[in-house]
Design a protein around this motif. Structure first.
Motif, PDB file in Angstrom:
ATOM      1  N   UNK A  92      99.386  28.703  57.614  1.00 58.38           N
ATOM      2  CA  UNK A  92      98.353  27.683  57.435  1.00 58.38           C
ATOM      3  C   UNK A  92      98.006  27.010  58.759  1.00 58.38           C
ATOM      4  N   UNK A  93      98.977  26.894  59.676  1.00 61.47           N
ATOM      5  CA  UNK A  93      98.731  26.212  60.944  1.00 61.47           C
ATOM      6  C   UNK A  93      97.618  26.834  61.763  1.00 61.47           C
ATOM      7  N   UNK A  94      97.708  28.120  62.122  1.00 58.84           N
ATOM      8  CA  UNK A  94      96.623  28.724  62.912  1.00 58.84           C
ATOM      9  C   UNK A  94      95.289  28.756  62.180  1.00 58.84           C
ATOM     10  N   UNK A  95      95.319  28.906  60.863  1.00 55.85           N
ATOM     11  CA  UNK A  95      94.052  28.904  60.123  1.00 55.85           C
ATOM     12  C   UNK A  95      93.392  27.526  60.160  1.00 55.85           C
ATOM     13  N   UNK A  96      94.190  26.460  60.038  1.00 57.85           N
ATOM     14  CA  UNK A  96      93.627  25.117  60.138  1.00 57.85           C
ATOM     15  C   UNK A  96      93.064  24.861  61.531  1.00 57.85           C
ATOM     16  N   UNK A  97      93.806  25.268  62.557  1.00 63.64           N
ATOM     17  CA  UNK A  97      93.323  25.046  63.921  1.00 63.64           C
ATOM     18  C   UNK A  97      92.037  25.816  64.186  1.00 63.64           C
ATOM     19  N   UNK A  98      91.995  27.090  63.781  1.00 68.79           N
ATOM     20  CA  UNK A  98      90.791  27.876  64.016  1.00 68.79           C
ATOM     21  C   UNK A  98      89.647  27.388  63.136  1.00 68.79           C
ATOM     22  N   UNK A  99      89.953  26.904  61.932  1.00 69.13           N
ATOM     23  CA  UNK A  99      88.907  26.305  61.110  1.00 69.13           C
ATOM     24  C   UNK A  99      88.285  25.106  61.789  1.00 69.13           C
ATOM     25  N   UNK A 100      89.118  24.293  62.473  1.00 69.63           N
ATOM     26  CA  UNK A 100      88.581  23.172  63.232  1.00 69.63           C
ATOM     27  C   UNK A 100      87.745  23.615  64.416  1.00 69.63           C
ATOM     28  N   UNK A 101      88.143  24.726  65.053  1.00 66.37           N
ATOM     29  CA  UNK A 101      87.365  25.250  66.184  1.00 66.37           C
ATOM     30  C   UNK A 101      85.982  25.687  65.718  1.00 66.37           C
ATOM     31  N   UNK A 117      86.650  24.729  73.428  1.00 68.11           N
ATOM     32  CA  UNK A 117      86.665  25.936  72.600  1.00 68.11           C
ATOM     33  C   UNK A 117      87.752  26.900  73.062  1.00 68.11           C
ATOM     34  N   UNK A 118      87.832  27.115  74.368  1.00 67.88           N
ATOM     35  CA  UNK A 118      88.815  28.043  74.899  1.00 67.88           C
ATOM     36  C   UNK A 118      90.235  27.558  74.622  1.00 67.88           C
ATOM     37  N   UNK A 119      90.524  26.306  74.906  1.00 72.97           N
ATOM     38  CA  UNK A 119      91.881  25.784  74.722  1.00 72.97           C
ATOM     39  C   UNK A 119      92.283  25.781  73.255  1.00 72.97           C
ATOM     40  N   UNK A 120      91.376  25.337  72.384  1.00 75.33           N
ATOM     41  CA  UNK A 120      91.702  25.291  70.956  1.00 75.33           C
ATOM     42  C   UNK A 120      91.860  26.686  70.379  1.00 75.33           C
ATOM     43  N   UNK A 121      91.018  27.624  70.803  1.00 74.60           N
ATOM     44  CA  UNK A 121      91.140  28.994  70.318  1.00 74.60           C
ATOM     45  C   UNK A 121      92.438  29.649  70.751  1.00 74.60           C
ATOM     46  N   UNK A 122      92.802  29.473  72.028  1.00 70.28           N
ATOM     47  CA  UNK A 122      94.066  30.021  72.515  1.00 70.28           C
ATOM     48  C   UNK A 122      95.245  29.374  71.790  1.00 70.28           C
ATOM     49  N   UNK A 123      95.170  28.072  71.546  1.00 71.28           N
ATOM     50  CA  UNK A 123      96.237  27.402  70.808  1.00 71.28           C
ATOM     51  C   UNK A 123      96.382  27.930  69.393  1.00 71.28           C
ATOM     52  N   UNK A 124      95.255  28.189  68.747  1.00 69.65           N
ATOM     53  CA  UNK A 124      95.308  28.672  67.363  1.00 69.65           C
ATOM     54  C   UNK A 124      95.970  30.043  67.268  1.00 69.65           C
ATOM     55  N   UNK A 180      83.824  17.216  62.941  1.00 68.20           N
ATOM     56  CA  UNK A 180      84.380  18.566  62.833  1.00 68.20           C
ATOM     57  C   UNK A 180      85.447  18.640  61.759  1.00 68.20           C
ATOM     58  N   UNK A 181      86.233  17.562  61.589  1.00 70.23           N
ATOM     59  CA  UNK A 181      87.251  17.611  60.547  1.00 70.23           C
ATOM     60  C   UNK A 181      86.622  17.616  59.162  1.00 70.23           C
ATOM     61  N   UNK A 182      85.432  17.019  59.036  1.00 71.92           N
ATOM     62  CA  UNK A 182      84.722  17.068  57.765  1.00 71.92           C
ATOM     63  C   UNK A 182      84.266  18.482  57.432  1.00 71.92           C
ATOM     64  N   UNK A 183      83.761  19.205  58.453  1.00 71.07           N
ATOM     65  CA  UNK A 183      83.367  20.594  58.233  1.00 71.07           C
ATOM     66  C   UNK A 183      84.585  21.463  57.921  1.00 71.07           C
ATOM     67  N   UNK A 184      85.736  21.123  58.507  1.00 73.70           N
ATOM     68  CA  UNK A 184      86.954  21.871  58.183  1.00 73.70           C
ATOM     69  C   UNK A 184      87.314  21.689  56.715  1.00 73.70           C
ATOM     70  N   UNK A 185      87.172  20.466  56.226  1.00 72.18           N
ATOM     71  CA  UNK A 185      87.432  20.213  54.802  1.00 72.18           C
ATOM     72  C   UNK A 185      86.427  20.955  53.935  1.00 72.18           C
ATOM     73  N   UNK A 209      77.771  32.084  56.528  1.00 72.75           N
ATOM     74  CA  UNK A 209      76.351  31.720  56.622  1.00 72.75           C
ATOM     75  C   UNK A 209      76.161  30.380  57.321  1.00 72.75           C
ATOM     76  N   UNK A 210      77.096  29.462  57.139  1.00 79.64           N
ATOM     77  CA  UNK A 210      76.980  28.146  57.757  1.00 79.64           C
ATOM     78  C   UNK A 210      77.830  28.042  59.025  1.00 79.64           C
ATOM     79  N   UNK A 211      78.358  29.169  59.503  1.00 84.99           N
ATOM     80  CA  UNK A 211      79.085  29.169  60.759  1.00 84.99           C
ATOM     81  C   UNK A 211      80.499  28.660  60.677  1.00 84.99           C
ATOM     82  N   UNK A 212      81.096  28.634  59.492  1.00 86.30           N
ATOM     83  CA  UNK A 212      82.475  28.181  59.327  1.00 86.30           C
ATOM     84  C   UNK A 212      83.408  29.391  59.264  1.00 86.30           C
ATOM     85  N   UNK A 213      84.715  29.139  59.221  1.00 83.16           N
ATOM     86  CA  UNK A 213      85.697  30.217  59.298  1.00 83.16           C
ATOM     87  C   UNK A 213      85.920  30.834  57.919  1.00 83.16           C
ATOM     88  N   UNK A 214      85.482  32.069  57.689  1.00 84.03           N
ATOM     89  CA  UNK A 214      85.689  32.689  56.375  1.00 84.03           C
ATOM     90  C   UNK A 214      87.161  32.860  56.028  1.00 84.03           C
TER      91      UNK A 214
END
Length: 436
Positions: A171-180, A128-135, A195-200, A243-248
């Motif tokens: 789009x790059x940081x939004x996709x990465x944070x959406x995956x996080x 979580x920390x590494x992916x968030x910092x990367x995003x 996780x990639x399914x939830x991102x979709x 509501x479902x814990x995804x990235x608004x």
């Protein structure tokens, strides 16, 4: 300061933001990323002067979530366009890939550093920390590029290329944070979803509600009705994804892209909502600064330092790659990547969304990294970009002396064969002073 007075102050700041964007203040005042408002929020917040109480800040978090979602909607409506000019698909793909490459390189560096430096952190929290910092390290803010090109009247192939890259890499940081966010969803399903399914799923929420908004907007554009449709569908998108814990932010961004691609009223809608961007950005940045807590984690300082170093290396590398793959950039300075270091509202927005979703040391570290990247980018990005455009011969306005780079970088980026006179002008006064 209680929540009511804080809200009143934010409304005043929002009004000042509308004045800035409507041209009633001289162009060039303020920093292109808005980092000064982040610093102001930090100074006023609990970690410094304490004028903003934690309870007051927490009371405004629901409004802050809506503001961040609206900003992502505005960015999505303008995605793939620089003004009225449509960006070529190849440049859109290049901008997204460059931002993802930078973000992933930062994430890998932080992951290995934390694995060695903080062995007590389990694998899930480390990811979580590494992916968030990367995003939050992936973006190049389009506002900084626009600030430089307008301030110095830059125009040409290199200016257009950098503007296109900066406009499309959101789009790059939004996709990465959406995956996080998708790594820890709050929803359950009948069958396991990766996780990639939830991102979709996050993006599909925005696409579906964007199509509904297009249908409700109809064939005839009506201003009042359009405001109601956009506000209603954006609130529904923000609420459904949260509501479902995804990235608004990813959901509303997808909604904006869908509306812009399908609706015949794209130009009218952009003209309608674009003036709201700056009034929403400024209070959001101030509240983001108030959330900063440099003492939230013992590992925060060196994680931020590693992230900044990896971000510089990533941007310089992608700049060199850009010089190879794009014919328009082959004659530019090797410091082209340094001109892409400016970070801004999108990075701060995804960092703040992360800290609200994952409160604690990890969230505070990610948000502080976003703020540090924005401040650091102000010292480096615009100056390096100016030097790059000067070497390309695309600066029409006279340059001002740089406080941090001075004449050295300008001389290094200058083409003596094309513009030898300024070099001689610098040598002559030195000789005169030596003789005196």
């Amino acid at each position: 300061m209680n929540a009511v007075w804080l809200l009143m102050g934010l409304l005043v700041l929002s009004y000042l933001g509308s004045s800035l964007v409507s041209g009633r203040v001289l162009r060039g005042i303020g920093l292109p990323s808005g980092a000064e408002y982040v610093v102001l929020g930090f100074v006023l917040g609990p970690s410094a002067l304490g004028l903003l109480e934690p309870s007051s800040i927490a009371a405004l978090e629901p409004l802050l979530g809506v503001a961040l979602g609206w900003l992502a909607l505005v960015v999505g409506l303008d995605f793939g366009f620089v003004g009225s000019r449509r960006v070529r698909p190849s440049r859109i793909a290049l901008g997204v890939l460059m931002s993802l490459a930078t973000g992933c390189s930062v994430a890998v560096a932080v992951w290995f550093a934390v694995a060695r430096g903080v062995p007590s952190l389990d694998a899930a929290d480390r990811t979580l920390l590494a992916a968030g910092v990367g995003a939050v390290s992936a973006e190049t803010t389009r506002h900084a590029v626009l600030w430089v090109t307008q301030r110095y009247s830059a125009s040409g192939k290199v200016s257009d290329l950098i503007s296109d890259i900066a406009d499309c890499d959101d789009l790059g940081p939004l996709l990465m944070m959406g995956g996080v966010f998708a790594l820890v969803p709050q929803a359950t399903s009948l069958w396991p979803i990766p996780f990639w399914g939830w991102t979709i799923v996050t993006a599909l929420i925005g696409v579906v509600l964007g199509l509904i908004a297009v249908v409700l907007l109809g064939t005839d554009f009506r201003l009042i009705q359009s405001w109601g449709v956009l506000l209603g569908t954006s609130l529904l998108t923000i609420g459904a994804s949260a509501r479902v814990g995804l990235l608004p932010l990813l959901a509303t961004f997808s909604m904006g892209v869908t509306i812009a691609a399908v609706s015949r009223h794209r130009d009218e809608i952009v003209a309608m909502v674009a003036p709201t961007e700056r009034p929403v950005i400024l209070p959001s940045l101030l509240l983001a600064g108030a959330h900063l807590s440099p003492k939230a984690a013992p590992f925060l300082p060196w994680v931020v330092a590693i992230a900044l170093a990896a971000r510089v290396a990533g941007k310089l590398t992608t700049g060199l790659v850009l010089r190879v793959v794009s014919p328009d950039a082959r004659e530019t300075s090797p410091l082209l990547g340094a001109g892409l270091l400016s970070s801004g509202a999108v990075a701060m927005s995804v960092g703040l969304a992360f800290s609200l979703r994952f409160p604690g040391p990890i969230g505070a570290t990610v948000l502080f990294t976003a703020a540090a990247a924005a401040v650091f980018g102000e010292f480096v990005g615009p100056q390096a970009l100016r030097a790059t455009l000067r070497k390309a011969g695309e600066l029409a306005a006279p340059e001002r002396e740089s406080l941090f780079f001075g004449r050295g970088l300008a001389r290094a980026a200058r083409d003596p064969a094309r513009d030898p006179a300024p070099v001689e002008a610098e040598r002559t006064p030195r000789a005169g002073r030596g003789e005196a």
